[in-house]
Motif scaffolding. Structure first.
Motif, PDB file in Angstrom:
ATOM      1  N   ILE A  39       0.842  -1.203   0.000  1.00 39.64           N
ATOM      2  CA  ILE A  39       0.000   0.000   0.000  1.00 39.64           C
ATOM      3  C   ILE A  39       0.872   1.247   0.000  1.00 39.64           C
ATOM      4  CG2 ILE A  39      -1.599   1.354   1.410  1.00 39.64           C
ATOM      5  CD1 ILE A  39      -2.881  -1.297   2.246  1.00 39.64           C
ATOM      6  N   LEU A  40       1.878   1.222   0.873  1.00 40.18           N
ATOM      7  CA  LEU A  40       2.778   2.369   0.965  1.00 40.18           C
ATOM      8  C   LEU A  40       3.489   2.593  -0.375  1.00 40.18           C
ATOM      9  CD1 LEU A  40       4.105   4.492   2.818  1.00 40.18           C
ATOM     10  CD2 LEU A  40       5.891   2.806   3.291  1.00 40.18           C
ATOM     11  N   GLY A  41       3.992   1.490  -0.974  1.00 37.11           N
ATOM     12  CA  GLY A  41       4.746   1.600  -2.224  1.00 37.11           C
ATOM     13  C   GLY A  41       3.889   2.078  -3.375  1.00 37.11           C
ATOM     14  N   VAL A  42       2.681   1.503  -3.471  1.00 41.30           N
ATOM     15  CA  VAL A  42       1.803   1.901  -4.575  1.00 41.30           C
ATOM     16  C   VAL A  42       1.416   3.368  -4.432  1.00 41.30           C
ATOM     17  CG1 VAL A  42      -0.507   1.600  -5.536  1.00 41.30           C
ATOM     18  CG2 VAL A  42       0.926  -0.395  -5.091  1.00 41.30           C
ATOM     19  N   ALA A  43       1.104   3.782  -3.197  1.00 44.79           N
ATOM     20  CA  ALA A  43       0.755   5.184  -2.978  1.00 44.79           C
ATOM     21  C   ALA A  43       1.930   6.077  -3.370  1.00 44.79           C
ATOM     22  CB  ALA A  43       0.374   5.414  -1.523  1.00 44.79           C
ATOM     23  N   ALA A  44       3.141   5.668  -2.968  1.00 49.89           N
ATOM     24  CA  ALA A  44       4.331   6.466  -3.297  1.00 49.89           C
ATOM     25  C   ALA A  44       4.525   6.541  -4.803  1.00 49.89           C
ATOM     26  CB  ALA A  44       5.567   5.856  -2.640  1.00 49.89           C
ATOM     27  N   LEU A  45       4.318   5.411  -5.468  1.00 51.51           N
ATOM     28  CA  LEU A  45       4.514   5.372  -6.918  1.00 51.51           C
ATOM     29  C   LEU A  45       3.492   6.253  -7.644  1.00 51.51           C
ATOM     30  CD1 LEU A  45       6.291   3.986  -9.045  1.00 51.51           C
ATOM     31  CD2 LEU A  45       4.458   2.333  -9.337  1.00 51.51           C
ATOM     32  N   LEU A  46       2.237   6.168  -7.183  1.00 54.32           N
ATOM     33  CA  LEU A  46       1.199   6.993  -7.817  1.00 54.32           C
ATOM     34  C   LEU A  46       1.507   8.477  -7.639  1.00 54.32           C
ATOM     35  CD1 LEU A  46      -2.141   5.142  -6.981  1.00 54.32           C
ATOM     36  CD2 LEU A  46      -0.939   5.301  -9.167  1.00 54.32           C
ATOM     37  N   ILE A  47       1.884   8.824  -6.401  1.00 53.03           N
ATOM     38  CA  ILE A  47       2.218  10.228  -6.148  1.00 53.03           C
ATOM     39  C   ILE A  47       3.400  10.650  -7.020  1.00 53.03           C
ATOM     40  CG2 ILE A  47       3.124  11.821  -4.420  1.00 53.03           C
ATOM     41  CD1 ILE A  47       1.528  10.322  -2.320  1.00 53.03           C
TER      42      ILE A  47
ATOM     43  N   ALA B 216       4.525   9.324  -9.867  1.00 52.51           N
ATOM     44  CA  ALA B 216       4.251   9.345 -11.307  1.00 52.51           C
ATOM     45  C   ALA B 216       3.389  10.547 -11.690  1.00 52.51           C
ATOM     46  CB  ALA B 216       3.579   8.045 -11.743  1.00 52.51           C
ATOM     47  N   THR B 217       2.277  10.770 -10.962  1.00 51.89           N
ATOM     48  CA  THR B 217       1.425  11.904 -11.328  1.00 51.89           C
ATOM     49  C   THR B 217       2.165  13.220 -11.104  1.00 51.89           C
ATOM     50  OG1 THR B 217       0.342  11.356  -9.266  1.00 51.89           O
ATOM     51  CG2 THR B 217      -0.988  11.165 -11.225  1.00 51.89           C
ATOM     52  N   GLY B 218       2.814  13.316  -9.929  1.00 56.26           N
ATOM     53  CA  GLY B 218       3.554  14.548  -9.637  1.00 56.26           C
ATOM     54  C   GLY B 218       4.645  14.788 -10.668  1.00 56.26           C
ATOM     55  N   GLY B 219       5.377  13.730 -11.015  1.00 58.71           N
ATOM     56  CA  GLY B 219       6.482  13.864 -11.963  1.00 58.71           C
ATOM     57  C   GLY B 219       5.988  14.271 -13.339  1.00 58.71           C
ATOM     58  N   ILE B 220       4.914  13.646 -13.790  1.00 59.75           N
ATOM     59  CA  ILE B 220       4.412  13.935 -15.142  1.00 59.75           C
ATOM     60  C   ILE B 220       3.856  15.355 -15.212  1.00 59.75           C
ATOM     61  CG2 ILE B 220       2.535  13.377 -16.740  1.00 59.75           C
ATOM     62  CD1 ILE B 220       3.118  10.397 -16.059  1.00 59.75           C
ATOM     63  N   ILE B 221       3.069  15.728 -14.195  1.00 60.78           N
ATOM     64  CA  ILE B 221       2.509  17.084 -14.209  1.00 60.78           C
ATOM     65  C   ILE B 221       3.625  18.117 -14.050  1.00 60.78           C
ATOM     66  CG2 ILE B 221       1.012  18.702 -12.979  1.00 60.78           C
ATOM     67  CD1 ILE B 221      -0.770  16.306 -12.276  1.00 60.78           C
TER      68      ILE B 221
ATOM     69  N   PRO C 225       9.111   7.802 -22.378  1.00 61.84           N
ATOM     70  CA  PRO C 225      10.336   7.534 -21.608  1.00 61.84           C
ATOM     71  C   PRO C 225      10.066   7.432 -20.110  1.00 61.84           C
ATOM     72  CG  PRO C 225      10.546   9.551 -22.910  1.00 61.84           C
ATOM     73  CD  PRO C 225       9.168   9.051 -23.114  1.00 61.84           C
ATOM     74  N   VAL C 226       9.062   8.165 -19.637  1.00 64.56           N
ATOM     75  CA  VAL C 226       8.739   8.118 -18.210  1.00 64.56           C
ATOM     76  C   VAL C 226       8.244   6.721 -17.839  1.00 64.56           C
ATOM     77  CG1 VAL C 226       7.291   9.083 -16.394  1.00 64.56           C
ATOM     78  CG2 VAL C 226       8.234  10.575 -18.149  1.00 64.56           C
ATOM     79  N   VAL C 227       7.384   6.171 -18.681  1.00 64.51           N
ATOM     80  CA  VAL C 227       6.844   4.840 -18.391  1.00 64.51           C
ATOM     81  C   VAL C 227       7.951   3.784 -18.405  1.00 64.51           C
ATOM     82  CG1 VAL C 227       5.248   3.058 -19.195  1.00 64.51           C
ATOM     83  CG2 VAL C 227       4.561   5.437 -19.229  1.00 64.51           C
ATOM     84  N   THR C 228       8.893   3.913 -19.324  1.00 67.05           N
ATOM     85  CA  THR C 228      10.012   2.951 -19.341  1.00 67.05           C
ATOM     86  C   THR C 228      10.783   2.996 -18.039  1.00 67.05           C
ATOM     87  OG1 THR C 228      10.452   4.143 -21.365  1.00 67.05           O
ATOM     88  CG2 THR C 228      11.596   2.062 -21.081  1.00 67.05           C
ATOM     89  N   GLU C 229      10.882   4.185 -17.457  1.00 62.23           N
ATOM     90  CA  GLU C 229      11.686   4.331 -16.247  1.00 62.23           C
ATOM     91  C   GLU C 229      10.951   3.850 -15.003  1.00 62.23           C
ATOM     92  OE1 GLU C 229      14.868   5.128 -15.367  1.00 62.23           O
ATOM     93  OE2 GLU C 229      15.031   4.620 -17.490  1.00 62.23           O
ATOM     94  N   LEU C 230       9.653   3.565 -15.124  1.00 60.82           N
ATOM     95  CA  LEU C 230       8.898   3.175 -13.929  1.00 60.82           C
ATOM     96  C   LEU C 230       9.441   1.873 -13.335  1.00 60.82           C
ATOM     97  CD1 LEU C 230       5.152   4.023 -14.575  1.00 60.82           C
ATOM     98  CD2 LEU C 230       6.777   5.135 -13.071  1.00 60.82           C
ATOM     99  N   GLY C 231       9.969   0.965 -14.161  1.00 58.38           N
ATOM    100  CA  GLY C 231      10.491  -0.306 -13.667  1.00 58.38           C
ATOM    101  C   GLY C 231      11.585  -0.116 -12.627  1.00 58.38           C
ATOM    102  N   PRO C 232      12.710   0.484 -13.033  1.00 53.15           N
ATOM    103  CA  PRO C 232      13.777   0.758 -12.064  1.00 53.15           C
ATOM    104  C   PRO C 232      13.278   1.582 -10.882  1.00 53.15           C
ATOM    105  CG  PRO C 232      14.505   1.263 -14.299  1.00 53.15           C
ATOM    106  CD  PRO C 232      13.072   0.860 -14.407  1.00 53.15           C
ATOM    107  N   THR C 233      12.309   2.450 -11.160  1.00 56.30           N
ATOM    108  CA  THR C 233      11.748   3.303 -10.129  1.00 56.30           C
ATOM    109  C   THR C 233      11.090   2.491  -9.018  1.00 56.30           C
ATOM    110  OG1 THR C 233      11.378   5.221 -11.492  1.00 56.30           O
ATOM    111  CG2 THR C 233       9.785   4.802  -9.783  1.00 56.30           C
ATOM    112  N   ILE C 234      10.395   1.423  -9.402  1.00 59.42           N
ATOM    113  CA  ILE C 234       9.737   0.590  -8.400  1.00 59.42           C
ATOM    114  C   ILE C 234      10.783  -0.034  -7.485  1.00 59.42           C
ATOM    115  CG2 ILE C 234       8.435  -1.550  -8.088  1.00 59.42           C
ATOM    116  CD1 ILE C 234       6.762  -0.755 -10.454  1.00 59.42           C
ATOM    117  N   ALA C 235      11.908  -0.420  -8.060  1.00 60.32           N
ATOM    118  CA  ALA C 235      12.984  -0.962  -7.231  1.00 60.32           C
ATOM    119  C   ALA C 235      13.450   0.076  -6.223  1.00 60.32           C
ATOM    120  CB  ALA C 235      14.143  -1.400  -8.119  1.00 60.32           C
TER     121      ALA C 235
END
Ligand SMILES: Nc1ncnc2c1ncn2[C@@H]1O[C@H](COP(=O)(O)OP(=O)(O)OP(=O)(O)O)[C@@H](O)[C@H]1O
Ligand SMILES: [Mg+2]
Lengths: 314, 326
Positions: free
Chosen positions: A99-107, A109-114, A234-244
């Protein structure tokens, strides 16, 4: 597309096997064992464990036993907590980390893209400059410092309001998630924002955006229909390493915010040299990350038709 | 002879960008159903001129003109919203490279339909149907299936047809084609040119054709404007300019091209380089490279002289005072 997914999964399985093997042998290279410590298991438990994992047998045999158990999905029993299955520990505490990780990732990704899109839109003007300074700060300040600052800020805010707006630590409701998730996702958000900014700048210069302007579309329509999807690739490609990064970052944040996630157990297990917990959680995390990377590859294929239509291995 | 009705008329167009005066006092007249070719070497300001006719220049560009009349309307004071109404609907543009002119992650049919939805106010389904019909009309077989493809799945020639379909979707009165065939191979080039000429005839559409290729000019245009360092040095009817070029630059162009039937990019073959446009130029910009340069050429700008019926040149050689003296 299916062949593509199967191929990714096969690579994933090999990766997990590699992680399992590496963990196993490096654990055996570490000096000391869990039974040496005073706080360690009772003689009874010790006896059982010795028999079950063949700890008196040669290393290669132990390795095979370990692999066989793992294939059955059995990570064994904790060396330091009597009668506690590693599987139970994972089942109980991983959802919290997730839950913590998914919330962090959503924040992130949306924050980064905007953030990246905003910076690109005001390229070289004050919003862009401010954003880039914030990015450098967020990337270079370690998360435990940010965590401490965040806690301090919460305490101040609660004092000032004279009622608790947000909890300082712990776990329970939604209100416990936001701050640790933001702290955990901040570095990633900054990194993604920078990525999004440069890819958006490239897209803004592209011929097809000029074509879109020549069609008479408004800036907002061009952004929505032509720029956003292409700039996000390119942002989506980077999400993988980002999850790590978010997963490992979670270990620290869980400790600081007293969140009963798997990461905290992992750190504890290392301190106590709890073999089975270390190996179980490592392999589990490895498998989890590999699965995430595969999922992100699939998502990428959905966004970019070039990958979807060419990468299907027909 | 009665002059044909002018579709677009621009006087004294100037564009500056990054401290450089890149387009200098350009006059353009395009008639409905006719083709005006704009030629000149790389960097002479052809694309900037074209983009300015749709107000698509970079934000930092400064643009001024004495007047710009299109279909009898002055566009000088148009707001961005008004320009958006004009783009694609009345004035459309085809860009040089069809491979990059389309959004790589959007289906080709959708990109064409987008224009129709925006300007013709039709439903998405109807727009898709019309997009397929347009592709068919441009000679694409199996158009319904092609419309569902992405740009990377198409060949260059097919993509350029799709780009043209996108440009003519709303039946614009003026089409600007910026080197529409440079990225294509010779046979496809010829097909695209035939297509453009048919469109001019059928829809009485004006065409501003930008090209390096004098062979293309000869086949397509009724009039030609020769650009050098941001200035139109010679303008006139095709036959005049080709048979008796008045400006030494045009003469050099013609000489640099051994046979006009041979399709070659030969505009580079003139010795010397164009002037630096970040400083003001006192005289004729071509003076330094001109084999017939006189003292006055480097000092003072030549006026636009009528050298023959339907032919003008900005060159001191045509100064009546000088002609009388010799
Ligand atoms: N966005 C820009 N910023 C600064 N300078 C520019 C920009 N676009 C064009 N220029 C300059 O303007 C000049 C004219 O450019 P333009 O693209 O109009 O030339 P062109 O005649 O179309 O050349 P080509 O045949 O190579 O397409 C060039 O010197 C170019 O460097
Ligand atoms: Mg150009």
């Amino acid at each position: 597309m299916i062949a593509y997914i199967l191929k990714r999964l096969a690579y994933g399985a090999i990766t997990i096997w590699f992680i399992a093997t590496a963990t196993f042998f490096s654990m055996h290279a570490v000096p000391g064992d869990p039974f040496n410590e005073a706080k360690a298991a009772s003689p009874q438990l010790r006896q059982n464990l010795m028999a079950r994992y063949g700890l008196d047998k040669p290393v290669t045999e132990q390795y095979l036993i370990y692999l066989r158990n793992m294939l059955r999905g059995d990570f064994g029993i904790s060396f330091t907590q009597e009668n506690r299955q590693v599987n139970d520990i994972i089942r109980e505490h991983f959802p919290v980390s997730a839950i913590l990780g998914v919330a962090a990732l959503l924040i992130a990704a949306t924050g980064g893209i905007i953030g990246g899109a905003v910076a690109a839109h005001w390229h070289n003007r004050s919003p862009d400059r401010a954003m880039m300074i914030a990015v450098v700060l967020a990337i270079s300040v370690p998360s435990f410092v940010i965590a401490a600052l965040a806690q301090m800020a919460i305490v101040r805010a609660n004092d000032w309001l004279s009622f608790p707006l947000l909890p300082v630590a712990g776990w329970g409701g939604i209100s416990h998630v936001w701050v640790p998730a933001l702290v955990l996702g901040l570095g990633t958000m900054a990194y993604l924002a920078r990525l999004m900014r440069s890819s958006m700048l490239a897209v803004m210069q592209s011929d097809y955006v000029l074509t879109a302007r020549a069609k008479g579309l408004s800036d907002w329509q061009i952004f929505r229909k032509h720029q956003l999807r292409n700039a996000m690739l390119p942002v989506v490609t980077e999400l993988g390493p980002t999850i790590a990064a978010i997963t490992t970052g979670g270990f620290v944040v869980e400790l600081i915010f007293a969140i009963p996630g798997l990461g905290r157990y992992f750190v504890q297990a290392i301190q106590q040299l709890d073999y089975t917990v270390i190996m179980g959680t490592t392999v589990f995390y490895g498998a989890f990350l590999v699965l995430m990377v595969v999922l992100i590859d699939i998502a990428y294929g959905l966004i970019d038709p070039r990958i979807r239509l060419h990468g299907d291995g027909r | 002879m009665k002059a044909p009705e002018s579709l677009l008329s621009v006087r004294d167009l100037n564009i500056s960008l990054g401290g450089q005066h890149l387009v200098r006092s350009v006059d353009l007249d395009i008639e409905a159903g006719q083709c005006l070719a704009l030629v000149g070497e790389s960097g002479s300001g052809k694309s900037l001129t074209a983009l300015s006719l749709m107000r698509l220049l970079p934000r930092s560009a400064k643009i001024s003109q004495q007047y710009i009349l299109f279909e009898g309307q002055s566009l000088a004071a148009y707001s961005e919203a008004q320009w958006r109404q004009l783009r694609a609907r009345r004035i459309a543009m085809i860009f040089q490279n069809p491979m990059t002119a389309m959004n790589p992650t959007m289906r080709v049919g959708q990109q064409i339909a987008e224009v129709l939805c925006l300007h013709a106010g039709v439903s998405r389904r109807e727009a898709n149907r019309q997009a397929v019909a347009l592709l068919e009309r441009l000679g694409i077989v199996n158009a319904a299936q092609k419309a569902r493809q992405y740009p990377f799945e198409m060949s260059g020639g097919m993509l350029q047809r799709a780009v043209i379909a996108m440009a003519i979707a709303c039946k614009p009165a003026l089409l600007i084609a910026d080197e529409p065939t440079t990225a294509l191979d010779a046979t496809v080039q010829a097909e695209v040119l035939v297509l453009l000429r048919e469109l001019c005839n059928e829809q009485n559409m004006g065409l501003l054709l930008i090209t390096h290729d004098l062979g293309v000019v000869r086949r397509m245009a009724q009039k030609v404007a020769v650009m050098y360092a941001g200035k139109l040095v010679e303008t006139g009817a095709i036959s005049r300019v080709f048979n008796t070029p008045a400006h030494p630059y045009t003469q050099a162009l013609k000489q640099a091209m051994p046979s006009l039937t041979e399709q070659r990019d030969s505009l580079m073959a003139i010795p010397g380089t164009p002037p630096d446009l970040s400083k003001p130029i006192a005289g004729c910009a071509f003076a330094a490279r001109c084999p017939q340069a006189m003292n006055v050429c480097a000092r003072q700008q030549p006026a636009d002289y009528l050298t023959a019926p339907e032919q003008h040149a900005k060159c001191w050689l045509w100064d009546p005072a000088r002609t009388k003296a010799s």
